[in-house]
Every structure is written in C-alpha cells, then in structure tokens.
Write a protein that holds these residues in place. Structure first.
Motif, PDB file in Angstrom:
ATOM      1  N   ALA A  36      18.220 -10.204  -3.829  1.00  0.00           N
ATOM      2  CA  ALA A  36      20.044 -10.675  -2.455  1.00  0.00           C
ATOM      3  C   ALA A  36      19.324 -11.881  -1.428  1.00  0.00           C
ATOM      4  O   ALA A  36      20.208 -11.971  -1.073  1.00  0.00           O
ATOM      5  N   ILE A  37      17.760 -11.509  -0.954  1.00  0.00           N
ATOM      6  CA  ILE A  37      17.414 -12.432   0.139  1.00  0.00           C
ATOM      7  C   ILE A  37      17.174 -13.686  -0.556  1.00  0.00           C
ATOM      8  O   ILE A  37      17.848 -15.204   0.463  1.00  0.00           O
ATOM      9  N   SER A  38      17.106 -13.846  -1.723  1.00  0.00           N
ATOM     10  CA  SER A  38      16.472 -15.324  -1.706  1.00  0.00           C
ATOM     11  C   SER A  38      18.276 -15.759  -2.437  1.00  0.00           C
ATOM     12  O   SER A  38      18.289 -17.285  -2.346  1.00  0.00           O
ATOM     13  N   LYS A  39      19.042 -15.127  -2.991  1.00  0.00           N
ATOM     14  CA  LYS A  39      20.603 -15.812  -3.325  1.00  0.00           C
ATOM     15  C   LYS A  39      20.672 -16.272  -2.058  1.00  0.00           C
ATOM     16  O   LYS A  39      21.645 -17.484  -1.788  1.00  0.00           O
ATOM     17  N   ARG A  40      20.142 -15.976  -0.866  1.00  0.00           N
ATOM     18  CA  ARG A  40      20.762 -16.445   0.042  1.00  0.00           C
ATOM     19  C   ARG A  40      20.113 -17.506   0.605  1.00  0.00           C
ATOM     20  O   ARG A  40      20.139 -17.869   1.697  1.00  0.00           O
ATOM     21  N   ASN A  41      18.735 -17.832   0.265  1.00  0.00           N
ATOM     22  CA  ASN A  41      18.088 -18.846   0.159  1.00  0.00           C
ATOM     23  C   ASN A  41      16.879 -18.561   1.546  1.00  0.00           C
ATOM     24  O   ASN A  41      17.361 -19.624   2.034  1.00  0.00           O
ATOM     25  N   VAL A  42      17.064 -17.772   1.709  1.00  0.00           N
ATOM     26  CA  VAL A  42      16.020 -17.386   2.783  1.00  0.00           C
ATOM     27  C   VAL A  42      14.559 -16.707   1.988  1.00  0.00           C
ATOM     28  O   VAL A  42      14.450 -16.259   0.775  1.00  0.00           O
ATOM     29  N   ASN A  43      13.378 -17.257   2.922  1.00  0.00           N
ATOM     30  CA  ASN A  43      12.182 -17.561   2.044  1.00  0.00           C
ATOM     31  C   ASN A  43      11.396 -16.428   2.814  1.00  0.00           C
ATOM     32  O   ASN A  43      11.889 -15.799   4.526  1.00  0.00           O
ATOM     33  N   ILE A  44      10.921 -15.417   2.006  1.00  0.00           N
ATOM     34  CA  ILE A  44      10.354 -14.168   1.529  1.00  0.00           C
ATOM     35  C   ILE A  44       8.909 -14.297   2.513  1.00  0.00           C
ATOM     36  O   ILE A  44       7.800 -15.019   1.506  1.00  0.00           O
ATOM     37  N   ILE A  45       8.075 -13.623   3.605  1.00  0.00           N
ATOM     38  CA  ILE A  45       7.269 -14.963   3.712  1.00  0.00           C
ATOM     39  C   ILE A  45       5.853 -13.646   3.518  1.00  0.00           C
ATOM     40  O   ILE A  45       4.463 -14.026   3.824  1.00  0.00           O
ATOM     41  N   ALA A  46       5.840 -12.336   4.077  1.00  0.00           N
ATOM     42  CA  ALA A  46       5.337 -11.061   3.861  1.00  0.00           C
ATOM     43  C   ALA A  46       6.510 -10.075   3.500  1.00  0.00           C
ATOM     44  O   ALA A  46       7.350 -10.044   3.740  1.00  0.00           O
ATOM     45  N   ILE A  47       5.627  -8.774   2.758  1.00  0.00           N
ATOM     46  CA  ILE A  47       5.797  -7.547   2.190  1.00  0.00           C
ATOM     47  C   ILE A  47       5.212  -7.105   2.956  1.00  0.00           C
ATOM     48  O   ILE A  47       3.820  -6.725   2.445  1.00  0.00           O
ATOM     49  N   ALA A  48       5.356  -5.766   2.818  1.00  0.00           N
ATOM     50  CA  ALA A  48       4.978  -3.939   3.467  1.00  0.00           C
ATOM     51  C   ALA A  48       5.634  -3.377   3.002  1.00  0.00           C
ATOM     52  O   ALA A  48       6.430  -2.993   3.763  1.00  0.00           O
ATOM     53  N   GLN A  49       5.853  -2.504   1.768  1.00  0.00           N
ATOM     54  CA  GLN A  49       5.973  -1.234   1.450  1.00  0.00           C
ATOM     55  C   GLN A  49       5.278  -0.360   2.235  1.00  0.00           C
ATOM     56  O   GLN A  49       5.893   0.806   2.751  1.00  0.00           O
ATOM     57  N   GLY A  50       3.768  -0.240   1.813  1.00  0.00           N
ATOM     58  CA  GLY A  50       3.371   0.755   2.789  1.00  0.00           C
ATOM     59  C   GLY A  50       3.176   1.644   1.817  1.00  0.00           C
ATOM     60  O   GLY A  50       3.350   2.241   1.127  1.00  0.00           O
ATOM     61  N   SER A  51       2.523   2.860   2.486  1.00  0.00           N
ATOM     62  CA  SER A  51       2.542   3.963   1.669  1.00  0.00           C
ATOM     63  C   SER A  51       3.051   4.875   1.799  1.00  0.00           C
ATOM     64  O   SER A  51       3.865   6.044   1.102  1.00  0.00           O
ATOM     65  N   SER A  52       4.053   4.475   3.333  1.00  0.00           N
ATOM     66  CA  SER A  52       5.608   5.358   3.745  1.00  0.00           C
ATOM     67  C   SER A  52       6.857   4.689   2.174  1.00  0.00           C
ATOM     68  O   SER A  52       7.016   4.032   1.811  1.00  0.00           O
ATOM     69  N   GLU A  53       6.843   6.076   2.240  1.00  0.00           N
ATOM     70  CA  GLU A  53       8.302   6.362   1.242  1.00  0.00           C
ATOM     71  C   GLU A  53       9.871   5.564   1.854  1.00  0.00           C
ATOM     72  O   GLU A  53      10.961   5.648   1.324  1.00  0.00           O
ATOM     73  N   LEU A  54       9.157   5.212   3.159  1.00  0.00           N
ATOM     74  CA  LEU A  54      10.115   5.598   4.544  1.00  0.00           C
ATOM     75  C   LEU A  54      11.173   4.122   4.371  1.00  0.00           C
ATOM     76  O   LEU A  54      12.476   3.727   4.347  1.00  0.00           O
ATOM     77  N   THR A  55      10.070   2.995   4.606  1.00  0.00           N
ATOM     78  CA  THR A  55      10.392   1.492   4.850  1.00  0.00           C
ATOM     79  C   THR A  55       9.973   0.669   3.815  1.00  0.00           C
ATOM     80  O   THR A  55       8.749   0.578   3.164  1.00  0.00           O
ATOM     81  N   ILE A  56      10.691  -0.273   4.025  1.00  0.00           N
ATOM     82  CA  ILE A  56      10.500  -1.604   3.234  1.00  0.00           C
ATOM     83  C   ILE A  56      10.374  -2.198   4.617  1.00  0.00           C
ATOM     84  O   ILE A  56      11.722  -2.815   5.074  1.00  0.00           O
ATOM     85  N   ALA A  57       9.566  -3.382   4.847  1.00  0.00           N
ATOM     86  CA  ALA A  57       9.636  -3.954   5.332  1.00  0.00           C
ATOM     87  C   ALA A  57       9.210  -5.897   5.162  1.00  0.00           C
ATOM     88  O   ALA A  57       8.208  -6.034   3.994  1.00  0.00           O
ATOM     89  N   ILE A  58      10.290  -6.448   5.645  1.00  0.00           N
ATOM     90  CA  ILE A  58      10.102  -7.471   4.835  1.00  0.00           C
ATOM     91  C   ILE A  58       9.654  -8.770   6.307  1.00  0.00           C
ATOM     92  O   ILE A  58      11.016  -9.130   7.051  1.00  0.00           O
ATOM     93  N   VAL A  59       9.188 -10.146   6.045  1.00  0.00           N
ATOM     94  CA  VAL A  59       9.000 -10.729   6.810  1.00  0.00           C
ATOM     95  C   VAL A  59       9.614 -11.919   6.297  1.00  0.00           C
ATOM     96  O   VAL A  59       9.810 -12.703   5.675  1.00  0.00           O
ATOM     97  N   VAL A  60      11.025 -12.650   7.535  1.00  0.00           N
ATOM     98  CA  VAL A  60      11.357 -13.668   7.174  1.00  0.00           C
ATOM     99  C   VAL A  60      11.185 -14.951   8.191  1.00  0.00           C
ATOM    100  O   VAL A  60      11.488 -14.255   8.647  1.00  0.00           O
ATOM    101  N   ARG A  61      11.650 -16.317   7.254  1.00  0.00           N
ATOM    102  CA  ARG A  61      11.874 -17.084   8.554  1.00  0.00           C
ATOM    103  C   ARG A  61      12.811 -16.848   9.006  1.00  0.00           C
ATOM    104  O   ARG A  61      13.549 -16.412   8.828  1.00  0.00           O
ATOM    105  N   ARG A  62      12.701 -17.180  10.968  1.00  0.00           N
ATOM    106  CA  ARG A  62      13.274 -17.133  11.842  1.00  0.00           C
ATOM    107  C   ARG A  62      15.164 -16.992  11.298  1.00  0.00           C
ATOM    108  O   ARG A  62      15.945 -16.802  11.467  1.00  0.00           O
ATOM    109  N   GLU A  63      14.950 -18.377  11.467  1.00  0.00           N
ATOM    110  CA  GLU A  63      16.746 -18.703  10.731  1.00  0.00           C
ATOM    111  C   GLU A  63      17.275 -18.132   9.510  1.00  0.00           C
ATOM    112  O   GLU A  63      18.566 -18.151   9.551  1.00  0.00           O
TER     113      GLU A  63
END
Ligand code: ADP
Ligand code: ASP
Ligand code: MG
Length: 471
Positions: A427-454
């Motif tokens: 869904a993110i890439s369909k909007r042409n937004v670059n994903i810089i980093a991903i951290a799902q980590g050990s928590s079942e609770l959160t998927i953290a995604i770092v993208v370009r600010r714009e």
C-alpha cells in the motif's frame, strides 16, 4: 479508596469560561455520587505563551515580555469576570494577579541573568495550571460545592530531571495521603494542577509537554482510584489522527499496550507515559469528549480484557519531527556489536528514547530513530563515547537524516495476522513512498516504518485505508 474517580480536563476543556463551567458541572455531578479528584491543564495555549515569555525574558526583550504578560492577564481576567459572580470577583482577580506576578518575577530574574535555568522554567510554567486550578475551584465554590485548588508540587514527588521528571510513586503516595486524602475525607473536591510536581527536597519540576494526562494517572495510581476519565476535545482514541485522516473512527476499546504504543508513536491524545502507573492495579481509563457528553468515549483496558476477535491492526499513527542516525564501521576491524553497545550506552546517558532501531548484520551497520528535539544531546553523547573510533577512522562519520517520518501500525496480536506486513508495504509503495527502515521487533503490537518525510501523510492514509480502519 474503592470508588474514587480521578478526572482530567485538558487545555481545550479548560480553554474558556464556558468550558470551565462544563468541567465544573461534570466534576460536580460525579462528586455528588462518589469521591472525585479533578486534575486540570492550563487553559489552551497558555503553556506556549509562558514558555515564549521566558524565551523573551532570556533574550532581554522587555517590550515583548510585557506584551505577553498583558495577554496572560487579559485572558485570565476575562475568564474571571465571565465565570464568577460579582461578589467573588475582587478576591479572584487578586488571586490571579498574585499568580501572574509570581510568574513575572521569575521571568524578570531570567532577564537579569540572561539565562533560563531549567529549574526556574519548571517553577514558572506550572503557573498556567495553578491559574486554571484556581479558577475552577473558585467557580465550584461559587456554586456551593466545597472545592480546593491543590498545587501538585505538594503532592507528586519526582526525580530532578527538570522538564521531563519521573514520579517517585511511594513518596507520592505518602504525600497524597496527607494532602488529597485529607480533603476527600472532608468531602472537599480537590482540583489539582496537572503537569507539575517537585523533588524530594522541594524543587519544582514538570513532567514533559502534555504531561497533565500523566499527572492524572500518577494520582489515580497513588490514590488507588477505581477509574480515570481523561476529558479532551475528540470522541476518544481514534484509528488515526483526525486532523490528518478524514474518516478516522473512534475505537470503543483499546488495551493499555495499544494506547501506550499509539501515544509513544505520536498520537497526541495521550501523553506517552500515562498508562505506566495504572498497569499494576489495572485501573481502567476512559478517553472522553468534554464537548460531546453523550458520546461513550474509548475504554482503555488490560490486554486480557480484550476479546481475541478484536485482534489485528487497530490504529495507525505518525511522527514527523524525528531523525534517523546511522552508524557504520569503516572496516571489519571493529566489532559491530561493541559499537552498538557503546552507542546504546551513550543514548542511555543522554536519557533519550529510541523510537525504532534496526541493523544489518553483514555490514555491521545500524540505525536508530530519535526525536529531533533530542538530536543535539544524542550527537554529543555519541561523539563523546565513540571519539577514538571516529578519530582513527574505524567508524564512518555518523549519518543523520532529518528528512524522515515514523509510522506505527498498532494492534494486539498483529503478528498472528498473515500477510499483513506485505499488504502494508505494498500500500505504501503504490503511493510511491520510499520505505527507509522497518522495525516490527519482538512486540506483537506495532509495526514501525520509517519513510521519507514528504511521503509520510500519504503513507499513513494508504495504511489506514488498506487495513480497513476508516468509517
Ligand atoms: P488535551 O488538551 O485535552 O490534552 P490534546 O490536544 O493533547 O488534548 O490531544 C487531543 C488531540 O489529539 C485531538 O484533538 C486530536 O487532534 C489529536 N490526536 C492525534 N492522534 C489521535 C488519535 N489517534 N485519536 C484521537 N485524537 C488524536
Ligand atoms: N499545559 C501543559 C502543556 O501544554 C500540560 C498539558 O496540557 O497536559 O504541555
Ligand atoms: Mg494533551
């Protein structure tokens, strides 16, 4: 106290005479049924005005400081006149005047010194909450309800980290039983200032911006309250920031963990540390709208109380003012693990929160995300800790990228939802937004995604839609 209710009214819920009247009515209605402690924020924008005044004082800007003080007087005097019966006005105006004079004395001290000592900032900015607590208590009294304004500096004991203090719960319990419990025993409604506390030796502190939520939860825990109601200006905790997502929906129920993750990752509706004091005693929290009393609000409950049917993504939140710091060894002489350990120690000493962290094992690089407001301190501590490695060229110069944003998708048991991460990234890439980093980590609770600010807003909207979170 088994049926004690702690309520907190935020800045907009205290923002005018009309809003203070509503806060008083809600408090009085509950106070007639059960013991109540009311915690208040400063009137909306007042803390900003106080902080701005102190900056002007430090800069020696007398005319601008005077202009700010004039605004501060006008705002509170107007509320006094609108809110209180004529017979009470003179005394109330004098009370407001005394508090603002206290602020102005501290500001003038800063002007003479040409600096703003953190301790004095905390003492000065808590005056916003002292003003609103005073006004609400005066109004309640004028309506025949026994009430007393309480300065939380006399109740909440904290460490000495000015501007971002942490409560000392045992000492707070002791103080609260002397101050608040005594009032409750006499059927007096305590109106306590949010946001502030004091060290064990009595130096004033504050709990960080938006900290009145935290004050209320600290008091709820210290007084063994049965419930905490947080009154704000939206219908509850929503699937996304309503200022950004037009079809964001109010959630009936979220878990402590979900609410904490949302708050921690930028949802302004709760201060990030609000839930921590409540977990042990499992005190339920309601987030409610003081502008729409008929709406049920969101109930925040321990995880066990959440039906398993409700597992999956529940909300998405974002943060713009963040920075990604990358550390990369220049060659394989240096152990990546050792560098990481040293860097984490440095961050600990800087007392900063890591919002997300990822590493790639082959090149031994790793990067982490922090708030931009903490970046200066992060870099100072990192450079100090790794100065030799940098000087000898074992490490590449640190890379700092401020042109990024953080997205967090939050929901209990998301790890058990197959294909979810893939759907989100598509869904993110369909909007042409670059994903810089991903951290799902050990928590079942959160998927953290770092993208370009714009691309941040666009990506958040895409995820909200893809996860079917909207109305
Ligand atoms: P208060 O002054 O009552 O503490 P805040 O302004 O601190 O209120 O927090 C409430 C605001 O949080 C709302 O007006 C809303 O714009 C914002 N907000 C951001 N994310 C969310 C979310 N997920 N759910 C509800 N509100 C949110
Ligand atoms: N008045 C403080 C602030 O604006 C605390 C709060 O509103 O919760 O940060
Ligand atoms: Mg708030």
């Amino acid at each position: 106290m088994s049926d004690l209710l702690v309520m907190k009214f935020g800045g907009t819920s205290m923002g005018s005479a009309a809003r203070i009247r509503v806060a008083a009515e809600i408090s009085a209605e509950q106070h007639a049924k059960r013991p109540v402690v009311t915690v208040v924020s400063a009137m909306s924008k007042v803390t900003d005005l106080l902080l701005d005044s102190l900056r002007k004082a430090e800069a020696g800007d007398q005319a601008d400081l005077d202009e700010n003080l004039k605004q501060l007087f006008a705002r509170h005097f107007d509320v006094c006149r609108e809110l209180l019966p004529a017979a009470r006005q003179e005394a109330a105006l004098a009370g407001v005047h005394a508090l603002i004079s206290e602020f102005s004395r501290i500001a003038k001290g800063m002007m003479m010194l040409g600096e703003r000592p953190p301790r004095s900032i905390d003492e000065a900015i808590a005056i916003g909450e002292r003003l609103s607590a005073f006004l609400l208590a005066e109004y309640l009294e004028s309506e025949g309800i026994l009430a007393a304004a309480v300065n939380a500096a006399d109740v909440i004991a904290t460490d000495a980290v000015f501007g971002n203090a942490t409560p000392l719960m045992e000492q707070t319990r002791q103080r609260a039983s002397k101050t608040i419990r005594r009032l409750l025993d006499e059927k007096i409604l305590p109106v306590v200032t949010g946001f502030n506390g004091s060290t064990l030796d009595g130096r004033p502190t504050t709990l960080g911006r938006g900290g009145s939520d935290f004050s209320a939860s600290i008091l709820a825990a210290a007084l063994d309250a049965s419930e905490l109601w947080i009154w704000t200006d939206v219908d509850g905790i929503m699937t996304g920031d309503p200022r950004l997502i037009s079809d964001a929906r109010v959630l009936d129920m979220v878990t402590y963990n979900e609410a904490a993750e949302l708050a921690y990752n930028g949802a302004k509706v709760l201060h990030p540390r609000t839930l921590a004091p409540l977990v042990e005693r499992e005190i339920p929290v309601w987030s409610k709208n003081s502008f729409a009393l008929d709406k049920p609000g969101t109930k925040i409950v321990p995880s066990a109380a959440m039906a398993s049917a409700a597992r999956g993504p529940h909300a998405v939140t974002s943060m713009a003012d963040v920075a990604l710091v990358s550390i990369e060894p220049a060659n394989s002489v240096l152990s990546g693990t050792k560098v990481m350990a040293r860097a984490l120690e440095a961050l600990d000493r800087a007392n900063v929160e890591i919002l997300a962290i990822t590493s790639s094992s082959y090149r031994q690089t790793f990067c982490f995300l922090v708030r931009q407001s903490e970046l200066g301190s992060v870099m100072d501590h990192l450079e100090e800790s790794l100065s030799l490695e940098l000087a000898h060229g074992y490490l590449k110069p640190f890379d700092v990228d401020k042109d990024v944003g953080l997205i967090a998708v939050v929901g209990e048991g998301m790890r058990g939802t197959p294909g979810l991460a893939g759907r989100i990234f598509t869904a993110i890439s369909k909007r042409n937004v670059n994903i810089i980093a991903i951290a799902q980590g050990s928590s079942e609770l959160t998927i953290a995604i770092v993208v370009r600010r714009e691309g941040l807003e666009s990506a958040v909207k895409a995820i909200h839609q893809e996860c079917g979170l909207g109305r």
